[in-house]
Design an enzyme around this catalytic site. Sequence first.
Site, PDB file in Angstrom:
ATOM      1  N   CYS A   1       0.855  -1.174   0.000  1.00 22.62           N
ATOM      2  CA  CYS A   1       0.000   0.000   0.000  1.00 22.62           C
ATOM      3  C   CYS A   1       0.901   1.238   0.000  1.00 22.62           C
ATOM      4  O   CYS A   1       1.864   1.317   0.762  1.00 22.62           O
ATOM      5  CB  CYS A   1      -0.938   0.110   1.187  1.00 22.62           C
ATOM      6  SG  CYS A   1      -2.145  -1.195   1.264  1.00 22.62           S
TER       7      CYS A   1
ATOM      8  N   ARG B   1       3.969  -0.556  -4.732  1.00 19.97           N
ATOM      9  CA  ARG B   1       3.652  -0.991  -3.368  1.00 19.97           C
ATOM     10  C   ARG B   1       2.305  -1.685  -3.272  1.00 19.97           C
ATOM     11  O   ARG B   1       1.946  -2.242  -2.229  1.00 19.97           O
ATOM     12  CB  ARG B   1       3.659   0.217  -2.418  1.00 19.97           C
ATOM     13  CG  ARG B   1       4.983   0.908  -2.317  1.00 19.97           C
ATOM     14  CD  ARG B   1       4.887   2.059  -1.352  1.00 19.97           C
ATOM     15  NE  ARG B   1       4.685   1.593   0.007  1.00 19.97           N
ATOM     16  CZ  ARG B   1       5.650   1.340   0.862  1.00 19.97           C
ATOM     17  NH1 ARG B   1       6.904   1.510   0.519  1.00 19.97           N
ATOM     18  NH2 ARG B   1       5.377   0.916   2.075  1.00 19.97           N
TER      19      ARG B   1
ATOM     20  N   TRP C   1      -2.824  -2.734  -1.637  1.00 19.81           N
ATOM     21  CA  TRP C   1      -2.542  -4.169  -1.716  1.00 19.81           C
ATOM     22  C   TRP C   1      -3.430  -4.777  -0.637  1.00 19.81           C
ATOM     23  O   TRP C   1      -3.197  -4.585   0.553  1.00 19.81           O
ATOM     24  CB  TRP C   1      -1.070  -4.430  -1.430  1.00 19.81           C
ATOM     25  CG  TRP C   1      -0.690  -5.871  -1.600  1.00 19.81           C
ATOM     26  CD1 TRP C   1      -0.349  -6.490  -2.769  1.00 19.81           C
ATOM     27  CD2 TRP C   1      -0.597  -6.868  -0.577  1.00 19.81           C
ATOM     28  NE1 TRP C   1      -0.063  -7.812  -2.531  1.00 19.81           N
ATOM     29  CE2 TRP C   1      -0.211  -8.071  -1.201  1.00 19.81           C
ATOM     30  CE3 TRP C   1      -0.813  -6.875   0.799  1.00 19.81           C
ATOM     31  CZ2 TRP C   1      -0.029  -9.266  -0.500  1.00 19.81           C
ATOM     32  CZ3 TRP C   1      -0.632  -8.057   1.499  1.00 19.81           C
ATOM     33  CH2 TRP C   1      -0.237  -9.230   0.846  1.00 19.81           C
TER      34      TRP C   1
ATOM     35  N   LYS D   1      11.709 -16.317  -9.797  1.00 15.84           N
ATOM     36  CA  LYS D   1      11.514 -15.268 -10.797  1.00 15.84           C
ATOM     37  C   LYS D   1      10.477 -15.708 -11.815  1.00 15.84           C
ATOM     38  O   LYS D   1       9.577 -14.965 -12.177  1.00 15.84           O
ATOM     39  CB  LYS D   1      12.861 -15.007 -11.484  1.00 15.84           C
ATOM     40  CG  LYS D   1      13.304 -13.636 -11.721  1.00 15.84           C
ATOM     41  CD  LYS D   1      13.800 -12.792 -10.611  1.00 15.84           C
ATOM     42  CE  LYS D   1      13.030 -12.755  -9.332  1.00 15.84           C
ATOM     43  NZ  LYS D   1      13.699 -12.048  -8.268  1.00 15.84           N
TER      44      LYS D   1
ATOM     45  N   GLU E   1       6.853 -15.935 -10.190  1.00 20.34           N
ATOM     46  CA  GLU E   1       6.187 -14.706  -9.740  1.00 20.34           C
ATOM     47  C   GLU E   1       5.765 -13.793 -10.886  1.00 20.34           C
ATOM     48  O   GLU E   1       4.767 -13.085 -10.766  1.00 20.34           O
ATOM     49  CB  GLU E   1       7.024 -13.942  -8.709  1.00 20.34           C
ATOM     50  CG  GLU E   1       8.217 -13.225  -9.258  1.00 20.34           C
ATOM     51  CD  GLU E   1       8.962 -12.420  -8.209  1.00 20.34           C
ATOM     52  OE1 GLU E   1       8.331 -11.710  -7.431  1.00 20.34           O
ATOM     53  OE2 GLU E   1      10.207 -12.505  -8.193  1.00 20.34           O
TER      54      GLU E   1
ATOM     55  N   LYS F   1       5.907  -4.716  -3.930  1.00 21.53           N
ATOM     56  CA  LYS F   1       7.272  -4.544  -3.436  1.00 21.53           C
ATOM     57  C   LYS F   1       7.151  -4.096  -1.985  1.00 21.53           C
ATOM     58  O   LYS F   1       6.153  -3.480  -1.624  1.00 21.53           O
ATOM     59  CB  LYS F   1       7.933  -3.442  -4.273  1.00 21.53           C
ATOM     60  CG  LYS F   1       9.411  -3.387  -4.183  1.00 21.53           C
ATOM     61  CD  LYS F   1      10.019  -3.764  -5.500  1.00 21.53           C
ATOM     62  CE  LYS F   1      11.516  -3.805  -5.423  1.00 21.53           C
ATOM     63  NZ  LYS F   1      12.028  -4.919  -6.217  1.00 21.53           N
TER      64      LYS F   1
HETATM   65  C1  F6R Z   1      11.173 -11.632  -5.455  1.00 22.74           C
HETATM   66  C2  F6R Z   1      11.172 -10.554  -4.480  1.00 22.74           C
HETATM   67  C3  F6R Z   1      10.798 -10.870  -3.088  1.00 22.74           C
HETATM   68  C4  F6R Z   1      11.670 -10.068  -2.095  1.00 22.74           C
HETATM   69  C5  F6R Z   1      11.172 -10.289  -0.655  1.00 22.74           C
HETATM   70  C6  F6R Z   1      12.055  -9.583   0.343  1.00 22.74           C
HETATM   71  O1  F6R Z   1      11.562 -11.190  -6.706  1.00 22.74           O
HETATM   72  O2  F6R Z   1      11.445  -9.428  -4.797  1.00 22.74           O
HETATM   73  O3  F6R Z   1      10.876 -12.242  -2.820  1.00 22.74           O
HETATM   74  O4  F6R Z   1      12.996 -10.482  -2.239  1.00 22.74           O
HETATM   75  O5  F6R Z   1       9.858  -9.829  -0.538  1.00 22.74           O
HETATM   76  O6  F6R Z   1      12.060  -8.200   0.124  1.00 22.74           O
HETATM   77  P1  F6R Z   1      13.174  -7.286   0.776  1.00 22.74           P
HETATM   78  O7  F6R Z   1      14.472  -7.672   0.168  1.00 22.74           O
HETATM   79  O8  F6R Z   1      12.773  -5.883   0.456  1.00 22.74           O
HETATM   80  O9  F6R Z   1      13.150  -7.567   2.259  1.00 22.74           O
END
Ligand code: F6R
Length: 592
Positions: free
Chosen positions: A2, A28, A75, A473, A476, A587
Amino acid sequence: MCGIIGYCSKNGKASAVIFEDLKRMEYRGYDSSGIAMISAGKLIIRKGIGKLDEVNRRYKLDKIPGQVGIGHTRWATHGGVTKPNTHPHTDCTGQIAVIHNGIIDNYQELRRDLIKRGHHFASETDTEVIPHKIEDELKKGHSLEEAVMTIAPRLEGSYAFLAISTKEPGKIVGTRKGSPLIVGMGNHQAFAASDSLALAGQINQLFMLGEGDVAVLTADKAVFYDSTGREIHIKASKPDAVWSENDKGGYDYFMLKEIMEQPKSLVAAALQDKELFTSVALDILRAGQVIVTACGSSRYSALVGRYLFSSVGKKFCEVVMASEFQYFADSVSKNTLVLAISQSGETLDVIEGVELARKAGAKIVSIINRPQSSLGELSHNVLYLNCGPEIGVAATKSFLNQLAIFYLLSFSMVHSFDMAVDSIRKVSRQVSRTIDWNKDELARITEEYYMKNDFYYIARGINFAIASEGALKLKEISYIHAEGMPAGELKHGTLSLIEKGTPVLVICPGDYTYKETLGNAIEAKSRGAKIIAVSDVDNEIYDHWIRLPKVHELLYPILATLRLQLLAYNMAIKRGHNPDMPRNLAKSVTVK
Ligand code: F6R
């Protein structure tokens, strides 16, 4: 997860600014979105489900009149993806609007109590309790900030929320606990947002809110209070110019741009403080136990790191999935060093485990990309990835830079930091030189397998986690089921799923793992599998060969990853999916 944005200005086109800032935070969350503006003393809310551009086409979010407003890109957590559940949410009188990121754990009990006292709810969300509780406080004659300060302590869970009210039309009040919220000041304009990326190029001062802090914004001023209501001073920082770059640079998608800029970002990964690396490396070597905690791709980089620590530094460490780390908190003590890996520095699973470890006396070292993150605040030392903003939801350049940081750290354990820096620079040139090598083969593989339902990725030693990363990859962004595992593990169960035509991707560089990995690929081929090999050595058993250049055995992960990213990207495009915004994901995962 979000994105929230608040904007106080003296210009009548504030909703266009809010809309543009929301676009920059769409990574987000992108289930639904909405904007609330105060216009001529009235609250106007427009919202709808779908990606921001679609919602804007239908509801003209960016054309709502007014100088003060709030916007949200969602989200979904509590309540399905429906228009009533879309933020902003309002109270019974329609005079207050609220947007929220996080989860109010005790919302059911608060909601029951509010309903008992005559409030009417329009959504199934946890968020909606907030405007109703503010409504009660305003009725008692409190100001908006007094209302927020009174109700915030009664909200359990994590939150960053912003509120506006027609009774105080020039003002936005916001607070945070466990979810990010920053404040930015520009020329006669004040912003509050989940992420400084949203404010790129618009502010000259940035303020980080602490846990429980409250911000009161008007166009020319930001006033801050702590959770007890005492006015506080928050030191302003300058927004970082690198973090203002957020266009696609001529590529169709951020993901492709971020893959292609990896040679450059690897060079940036090697620009590090030798003393800091040496001191962290020595702390790791001295620690009684080392636990690495991370999620998703960051965890796969940690698994490569574990291998590097062992083979270079002769130091064993344990990698624990961050969402499970809390269940091992009993084993953490002051002899523990916790290494937390997170691109965003905001992943709640990581933060909660680190908080517990810190309370138990552990030393905390983090490897983070985003500056000014919550994880950074909790850490004794932070090592930065230096790869700049990563907007595509799938981790790409941040993953490669994490591998580079682990490489530098492991060689710092044996006082060879300078040599490791040279190797990373050299490998960045190899990435650049070979980035186009497999274009035709990747296109053929995509064409032949894009309708497949299952893929298996296998490898051994340092590359086994790369097999898992490649599979993650693919699944997802292309929505094809994929599993990555150590090659030797295939025969312990998964082999029964291999049938005629099943694609098995094998990472088999010509190193000490080559023969055994190839043996496992042959076992799969004998059951009908199609073998897609990622290797610097050709072999007759391959159905497809994705070529690697010859490098030192510890550097194959970097070159193999690039190829797996491109394969996943091609598959997503061929299947008609937007790789930047995979369904159901976002993200920066700031919920549990
Ligand atoms: C996959 C991806 C996620 C992040 C996970 C951790 O491509 O991006 O699996 O790696 O959500 O995120 P961070 O690194 O921001 O803690």
